[in-house]
Design a protein around this motif. Structure first.
Motif, PDB file in Angstrom:
ATOM      1  N   THR A 285       0.846  -1.199   0.000  1.00 41.38           N
ATOM      2  CA  THR A 285       0.000   0.000   0.000  1.00 41.38           C
ATOM      3  C   THR A 285       0.876   1.242   0.000  1.00 41.38           C
ATOM      4  OG1 THR A 285      -1.671  -1.169   1.290  1.00 41.38           O
ATOM      5  CG2 THR A 285      -1.843   1.225   1.193  1.00 41.38           C
ATOM      6  N   SER A 289      -0.925   7.174   0.715  1.00 43.85           N
ATOM      7  CA  SER A 289      -2.367   6.923   0.827  1.00 43.85           C
ATOM      8  C   SER A 289      -2.757   6.528   2.238  1.00 43.85           C
ATOM      9  CB  SER A 289      -2.785   5.812  -0.145  1.00 43.85           C
ATOM     10  OG  SER A 289      -2.222   4.570   0.243  1.00 43.85           O
ATOM     11  N   LEU A 290      -1.788   6.147   3.039  1.00 43.52           N
ATOM     12  CA  LEU A 290      -2.066   5.759   4.417  1.00 43.52           C
ATOM     13  C   LEU A 290      -1.991   6.929   5.377  1.00 43.52           C
ATOM     14  CD1 LEU A 290       0.005   2.449   4.621  1.00 43.52           C
ATOM     15  CD2 LEU A 290      -2.479   2.650   4.501  1.00 43.52           C
ATOM     16  N   VAL A 325      -3.613   3.679  11.242  1.00 44.91           N
ATOM     17  CA  VAL A 325      -3.762   3.251   9.851  1.00 44.91           C
ATOM     18  C   VAL A 325      -3.889   1.734   9.821  1.00 44.91           C
ATOM     19  CG1 VAL A 325      -2.444   5.218   8.994  1.00 44.91           C
ATOM     20  CG2 VAL A 325      -1.266   3.061   9.454  1.00 44.91           C
ATOM     21  N   THR A 326      -4.612   1.257   8.831  1.00 48.64           N
ATOM     22  CA  THR A 326      -4.859  -0.175   8.678  1.00 48.64           C
ATOM     23  C   THR A 326      -4.333  -0.632   7.330  1.00 48.64           C
ATOM     24  OG1 THR A 326      -6.844  -0.038  10.056  1.00 48.64           O
ATOM     25  CG2 THR A 326      -6.608  -1.984   8.660  1.00 48.64           C
ATOM     26  N   VAL A 327      -3.584  -1.724   7.339  1.00 52.60           N
ATOM     27  CA  VAL A 327      -3.026  -2.290   6.108  1.00 52.60           C
ATOM     28  C   VAL A 327      -3.424  -3.752   6.039  1.00 52.60           C
ATOM     29  CG1 VAL A 327      -0.928  -2.749   4.797  1.00 52.60           C
ATOM     30  CG2 VAL A 327      -1.062  -0.717   6.254  1.00 52.60           C
TER      31      VAL A 327
END
Length: 593
Positions: A285, A289-290, A325-327
């Motif tokens: 990612t 964008s995070l 943040v989530t990945v």
């Protein structure tokens, strides 16, 4: 000509003086051997001392063959000075990883060997002749390629060493400035002497001023090493810290340029990074964008200028003030708390961003599970125990069997105690989620309300509060603290006499709850002191834990005196923030006016 002759005499005297001063410095610096750079510096000074000694002695040798041999040994000794000085500078400034000092030894050894054998080779010098200019015997000659290489090696390595020391002066501020600047400056005069000799400058080309110009060099070194204690403060530690502070940390750290491209990262971040078309990505990612790197960095603790974290998710827990943040990678969900700081150049202009990723996946999962368990247990506990208590009460009312009625009463009492524990946990959990909400409180009103439900169970409950004081605290958390302490006294002391006293002094709210009972058992207090419960040491209820947690969230402290009854003293700051080792709640604190 008499002036030249007198000058040549002073060259001999000055050379020997420089040799004596250098060897005296070597004797002094032996006590520092083992410290970064000290060994290399001693070796440099030994080579320097030999050069000055040979240069002074050779001025008395007039036989051409012997003088050529002396001259060769003199410059062979000087060939070691530059490389060894560079080895010192590398280790002293913490840069030995770039070019280890030992790599200079074979180069210096080979050069010195070639120069020392100049009488039997034709690659060092030519047109050697003795030119007596007075009491001292001088010589003149021209340099061949190896001689030029030896000259370039000595001056080049010495120049690099000086540059490293100057960089230390500029990079590390006043801590090492005096010492490093002095040593760097000390190389100036010998360099001038070498340049004068190489280019035939001065009153007579046959006069070599190199050795005598080591006299100010020795004086400056003596100031750095003796007067200011150069090896007592060493930049090696600072540079090692700069180099390893990010690399050795177990938390992933990324450095981004102004276009949000990853330009550097530490070892901990390496497993998270993948190669993308636009550069490294975080588990596939794009980093940009995070995290919004254009947003203003959050201050320490994650509290913005308005008192709230602008990037924290709604309902964030204490300690979650940074951006969450989530990945997703390979079907797995990873969560990170990300803190940002701006990288600035010496002029203060922004040149990039540093991102620190704290993996909170396990913590978040544990919190989610605990939230579900707490909700289910509280809900089921309240409903089921209410049903149990109601049926137990019904059995006691309708049964003519006295023994059965007693059992029903025990069931009813136990059920209601469990309901009470659940209610305490629910009330505190709600306060914890909301965070402390500070406001000016009427102490007497809050304290009187806190003890109201327990007056029937005690012989007497006295409340005393400063009438004029209106401290800023969370009234609900204060009520929880006092209510639980009073309840503990009433339940464990028959016909208890309880006093609640509140005073405000010096920015501190102090509340003391005292009773005339036997004192709280050590087994109840031990888990609070340890900060955890075990199978052997655990409290019988949740009340004292709720007291401790509430006080912690307000940044206060609590102490227990059980020598004569029980006196519990609660100290809270008047307003947000802890004191004297208090543990303030990390969540943003709201203040109601």
């Amino acid at each position: 000509m008499s002036g030249i002759a007198a000058l040549s005499s002073w060259l001999a005297i000055g050379s020997l003086a420089a040799a004596g001063g250098t060897f005296a410095l070597v004797a002094y610096l032996r006590r520092h051997l083992g410290k970064p750079g000290a060994g290399w510096l001693v070796a440099t000074l030994v080579a320097q001392g030999l050069f000055c000694l040979l240069a002074g002695v050779s001025l008395a040798v007039s036989e051409p063959g012997a003088r050529l041999g002396m001259e060769s040994l003199t410059w062979a000794a000087l060939a070691w000075v530059g490389p060894l000085f560079l080895a010192f500078a590398l280790e002293y400034t913490g840069r030995s990883g770039l070019l280890d000092g030992w790599t200079m030894v074979p180069v210096a050894a080979l050069t010195s060997l070639v120069v020392a054998t100049a009488p039997i080779n034709d690659v060092v010098l030519r047109a050697f002749r003795v030119e007596s200019t007075g009491p001292a015997v001088t010589v003149s000659y021209a340099l061949e390629p190896w001689g030029l290489f030896a000259f370039a090696l000595g001056t080049g390595t010495a120049g690099v060493a000086v540059a490293l020391l100057v960089d230390t002066v500029l990079s590390y501020g006043p801590l090492y400035r005096r010492e490093a600047a002095t040593v760097a400056l000390s190389a100036v005069t010998p360099t001038i002497g070498v340049a004068m000799w190489a280019f035939g400058l001065g009153p007579d080309p046959s006069l070599a001023f190199v050795a005598v110009l080591f006299v100010p060099h020795v004086l400056l070194d003596a100031y750095a090493f003796v007067g200011s204690g150069m090896f007592e403060t060493n930049p090696t530690t600072r540079r090692a810290a700069d180099r390893t502070a990010i690399d050795d940390i177990g938390t992933p750290v990324l450095v981004l340029d102004p276009d949000a491209r990853v330009v550097d990262y530490n070892d901990a971040a390496d497993p998270l990074l993948d190669d993308g078309s636009d550069g490294p990505t975080l588990l596939g990612t794009s980093v940009s964008s995070l995290v919004d790197i254009d947003a203003d960095p959050v201050a320490d603790g994650g509290v913005g200028t308005d008192g709230a974290d602008p990037s924290a998710p709604t309902g964030s827990e204490p300690g979650e003030a940074d951006e969450l943040v989530t990945v997703r990678s390979d079907g797995r969900r990873r969560e990170f708390l990300v803190s940002r700081s701006t990288l600035s150049d010496p002029k203060g202009a922004s040149v990039g961003t540093t991102l620190v990723f704290q993996d909170v996946t396990r913590e978040r999962r544990r919190e989610q599970r605990l939230d579900v368990l707490n909700r289910v247990l509280r809900h089921n506990l309240r409903n089921k125990m209410t049903a149990v208590a109601g049926n137990a009460e019904l059995i006691a009312d309708r049964s003519d069997d006295e023994r059965l009625s007693d059992i029903a009463d025990i069931i009813d009492s136990s059920a209601r105690e469990l309901i009470d524990i659940g209610e305490k946990a629910r009330t505190f959990e709600q306060c914890r989620r909301d965070g402390p909400r500070y406001r000016s409180v009427d102490l007497e009103t809050v304290l009187t309300g806190a003890v109201a439900d327990y007056r029937d169970g005690a012989a007497r409950i006295d409340v005393t509060a400063d009438g004029d004081a209106a401290p800023a605290t969370d009234p609900e958390l204060l009520r929880i603290v006092v209510a639980n302490l009073v309840e503990n006294a009433v339940e464990h002391v028959e016909d208890a006499t309880v006093s609640v006293t509140a005073t405000v002094d010096g920015g501190e709210l102090r509340v003391a709850v005292a009773d005339d009972g036997p004192g709280i058992p050590d087994g109840e207090l031990a888990p609070l002191d340890a900060g955890a419960e075990t199978q052997l040491e655990h409290a019988t209820g949740i009340g004292l834990w709720v007291v401790q947690w509430s006080i912690d969230s307000l940044g206060g402290t609590v102490s227990f005196d059980t020598d004569d009854g029980t006196v519990v003293t609660v100290r809270l700051p008047d307003g947000p923030g802890g004191f004297d080792g208090g543990v303030p709640d990390p969540a943003p604190a709201a203040i109601d006016t």
